[in-house]
Motif scaffolding. Sequence first.
Motif, PDB file in Angstrom:
ATOM      1  N   GLN A 516       0.840  -1.204   0.000  1.00 30.21           N
ATOM      2  CA  GLN A 516       0.000   0.000   0.000  1.00 30.21           C
ATOM      3  C   GLN A 516       0.881   1.262   0.000  1.00 30.21           C
ATOM      4  O   GLN A 516       0.611   2.232  -0.722  1.00 30.21           O
ATOM      5  CB  GLN A 516      -0.904  -0.024   1.232  1.00 30.21           C
ATOM      6  N   TYR A 517       1.943   1.217   0.788  1.00 24.61           N
ATOM      7  CA  TYR A 517       2.880   2.337   0.861  1.00 24.61           C
ATOM      8  C   TYR A 517       3.561   2.558  -0.496  1.00 24.61           C
ATOM      9  O   TYR A 517       3.630   3.685  -1.013  1.00 24.61           O
ATOM     10  CB  TYR A 517       3.921   2.050   1.949  1.00 24.61           C
ATOM     11  N   GLN A 519       2.726   1.665  -3.499  1.00 25.63           N
ATOM     12  CA  GLN A 519       1.895   1.999  -4.651  1.00 25.63           C
ATOM     13  C   GLN A 519       1.638   3.512  -4.751  1.00 25.63           C
ATOM     14  O   GLN A 519       1.159   3.979  -5.776  1.00 25.63           O
ATOM     15  CB  GLN A 519       0.572   1.215  -4.586  1.00 25.63           C
ATOM     16  N   ARG A 520       1.974   4.238  -3.697  1.00 25.73           N
ATOM     17  CA  ARG A 520       1.807   5.696  -3.728  1.00 25.73           C
ATOM     18  C   ARG A 520       3.011   6.359  -4.397  1.00 25.73           C
ATOM     19  O   ARG A 520       4.131   5.851  -4.336  1.00 25.73           O
ATOM     20  CB  ARG A 520       1.669   6.245  -2.305  1.00 25.73           C
ATOM     21  N   ASP A 521       2.765   7.510  -4.989  1.00 28.12           N
ATOM     22  CA  ASP A 521       3.866   8.304  -5.532  1.00 28.12           C
ATOM     23  C   ASP A 521       4.789   8.707  -4.374  1.00 28.12           C
ATOM     24  O   ASP A 521       4.321   8.987  -3.261  1.00 28.12           O
ATOM     25  CB  ASP A 521       3.312   9.551  -6.225  1.00 28.12           C
ATOM     26  N   HIS A 524       3.974  11.407  -1.834  1.00 27.55           N
ATOM     27  CA  HIS A 524       2.899  11.183  -0.850  1.00 27.55           C
ATOM     28  C   HIS A 524       3.292  10.182   0.236  1.00 27.55           C
ATOM     29  O   HIS A 524       2.557  10.012   1.217  1.00 27.55           O
ATOM     30  CB  HIS A 524       1.633  10.687  -1.550  1.00 27.55           C
ATOM     31  N   ARG A 525       4.414   9.498   0.050  1.00 24.52           N
ATOM     32  CA  ARG A 525       4.748   8.398   0.972  1.00 24.52           C
ATOM     33  C   ARG A 525       5.008   8.893   2.394  1.00 24.52           C
ATOM     34  O   ARG A 525       4.744   8.179   3.360  1.00 24.52           O
ATOM     35  CB  ARG A 525       5.974   7.636   0.441  1.00 24.52           C
ATOM     36  N   HIS A 528       2.478   8.405   5.020  1.00 23.92           N
ATOM     37  CA  HIS A 528       2.084   7.028   5.337  1.00 23.92           C
ATOM     38  C   HIS A 528       3.281   6.214   5.828  1.00 23.92           C
ATOM     39  O   HIS A 528       3.321   4.999   5.690  1.00 23.92           O
ATOM     40  CB  HIS A 528       1.469   6.369   4.085  1.00 23.92           C
ATOM     41  N   PRO A 565       4.588   2.999  -8.882  1.00 24.00           N
ATOM     42  CA  PRO A 565       4.262   4.206  -9.661  1.00 24.00           C
ATOM     43  C   PRO A 565       5.436   4.659 -10.532  1.00 24.00           C
ATOM     44  O   PRO A 565       6.575   4.221 -10.347  1.00 24.00           O
ATOM     45  CB  PRO A 565       3.964   5.242  -8.576  1.00 24.00           C
TER      46      PRO A 565
END
Length: 749
Positions: A516-517, A519-521, A524-525, A528, A565
């Motif tokens: 989940q972490y 998969q973010r750009d 934005h990490r 999270h 990403p």
Amino acid sequence: MGHHHPRGHLVSAASPSARPVDHAVLAQIARGEHGNPHTVLGPHPHDGAVTVRVLKPLAQSVTVRYRLDAPTRKNPDGWAVVALAHEHEGVWAGVLPVAEVPVYRLEIAYEGGEPIERDDPYRFLPTLGEVDLHLIGEGRHEQLWQVLGARVHRYDGFGVAPDVTGTAFAVWAPRARAVRIKADFNGWSGREHPMRRLDGGVWELFVPDIGNGTAYKYEILGADGVWREKADPLAEWAEVPPRTASRVFSSQYAWGDDEWMAARASGGSVDSPMSIYEMHLASWRRDRSYEQLADELVPYLADLGFTHVELMPVMQHPFGGSWGYHVTGYYAADSRFGDPDGLRLLIDRLHQAGIGIILDWVPGHFATDEWALVRFDGSPLYEDPNPQRGWHKEWGSHIFDFGRPEVRNFLYANALYWLEEFHADGLRVDGVASMLYLDYARKDGEWTPNIHGGHENLEAVQFLQELNATAYKRVPGIAMIAEESTAWPGVTGPTSDGGLGFGFKWNMGWMHDSLQYLQRDPVHRGYHHGEMTFSLVYAWSENYVLPLSHDEVVHGKGSLLRKMPGDRWRQLATLRAYYGFMWAHPGKQMIFMGSEFGQEAEWAESRELDWWLLDHPEHEGLRSAVRDINTRYRESPAIWRSDGDPASFQWVQGDDAAGNVFAWVRRSDGEELLSATNFAAMPHHGYRLGFPAAGEWEECLNTDAEAYGGSGVGNMGGVTATAGEHHGWPAYADVTLPPLATVWFRRRS
């Protein structure tokens, strides 16, 4: 005692009298509905002679050739012949004028053919002893496969008579009214081969003169009066789907892995390196046999440095699209790839190359096919008769009756079978959560609490404890691995303390959070960050395997590569960084086939991996990185030797959310390794990290190396740590953290 003997002298069968059998009993025999045909068929002393009855419904004549105690003037070769008379619907009878049962053979003539000489299946004692039957009845026969199923068997004649080799068939069907064998040796008509019922609901018959490769099924007259055709639950081989018969198999394999097996028995797995390559045999490369896989897969895995391979189920299953998780033949190696000795060869070659093998195993539920385990004796036998417990709504399959000792025995003996007979180094137990909870995938009103009012399936818990305790006792050095996704306490705790007794548990939480972490750009990490640090809060609550399994790359989830990403460079860089992070993280590692080179398409069982991607240097670069990560990992006991001890891990940098940096030290027996990961898309130069000691530290892994397709940013020549406190560490160094990369440092020797 074949055709080369003289035919012997024909004796009148008029006197003495034949042993009388009630007409209704003969009719039962003819219909196959007699539970103990050996009391009628075969030899029976009577009236100072021996009555022989034979069931040959289509024969034109049946003759018995038997050996006399001593040759006579009429029979100088010591053999005599008695012609049997047809008695009732295929039952033939006659009297041998001898006091004791002699050695004899049958000669059967069919219309238009020469007589065929056969041994009589009904002249043999049972092939199961009283102790075996007692253990089966109690559900405590740990080597069930040695007494049930179809086993090539030899009766010793001890010099008095010829040895007889054939196949002993035995099947558990306690509520059946009758059982027959239909096979290629009787024209697929079971009428000639009814079985006898022994204690404990076991049915048995020894059929002479047949062996390896024989195809057969059981015809079972259920308690409900319906005949059903069934495959053998303990068959060791089966026909290739869509054909459904079982096949007799007697292994001739000579193992060559003594060194591996001796080392395994003396070792443990929690304190050993374990990096697992999970794979589906049919779609790694298409149309390969076990032997071809031994030639191709073994060098491939040895080159990449994986310590273990995990095979998705290789037990017989009819539908390829189930990936093996809807099993019909629990004791049969998948015949699509060859015979069971082919699988033995593959495992043996893996062991000789220093690679362990874990088999996926599915004791939670079984396939619905009518010809397999379902309503096996005309009633729920293997499945729980309570539909609230016996039917798996989510998977559309039957659930085993864990409260029944014989069913538990079938399953845990099956586990031992793969561990002992196939030298498997561990079993990954599928769907443990579905077994543990009565309310798994059920709404209110669809389940009934246990006797304590809770939702735990107490019988399944007992089974799992029994399974693990027995497996570890009988086969030391193996690994029992639970696929378990809930917070059930003590999955890897010892059974003596109320734990389930597994060696490892899949860490589904780590897998979910980390993917989940990632998969973010990267921008934005930082918000999270806790998704990557949370696993370290509970990392030692169980012995974990970190699984990036087949489940993450199917059903629209996309490949691991596509989850990442950015452009292709960033995707591959992130995967390399992720693997470096993962291998240094507490726990063992597992990735699914294709993930080692950046498989692009989502996995499908119907086609092989995208091997053509390796023509692209950047994908070959990822594979090279995986090879080097495995090599450095195996060379670094600091990572794995004390894996179960929280003291083997210490944060160096766990709260730099803005920088997307994670750094820690792994240690064991004085050896230390520092792992630092930068999940930001830009490098960090002059990044100060605490070090365990002052001095020279080499950069032994950098996933951003140009050789892997990276940008080549790093710490060429290593770093020098300076004495001085930094974040609680006694030394520090200003390092370069490449973009989307993991670097490992170890003290220069």
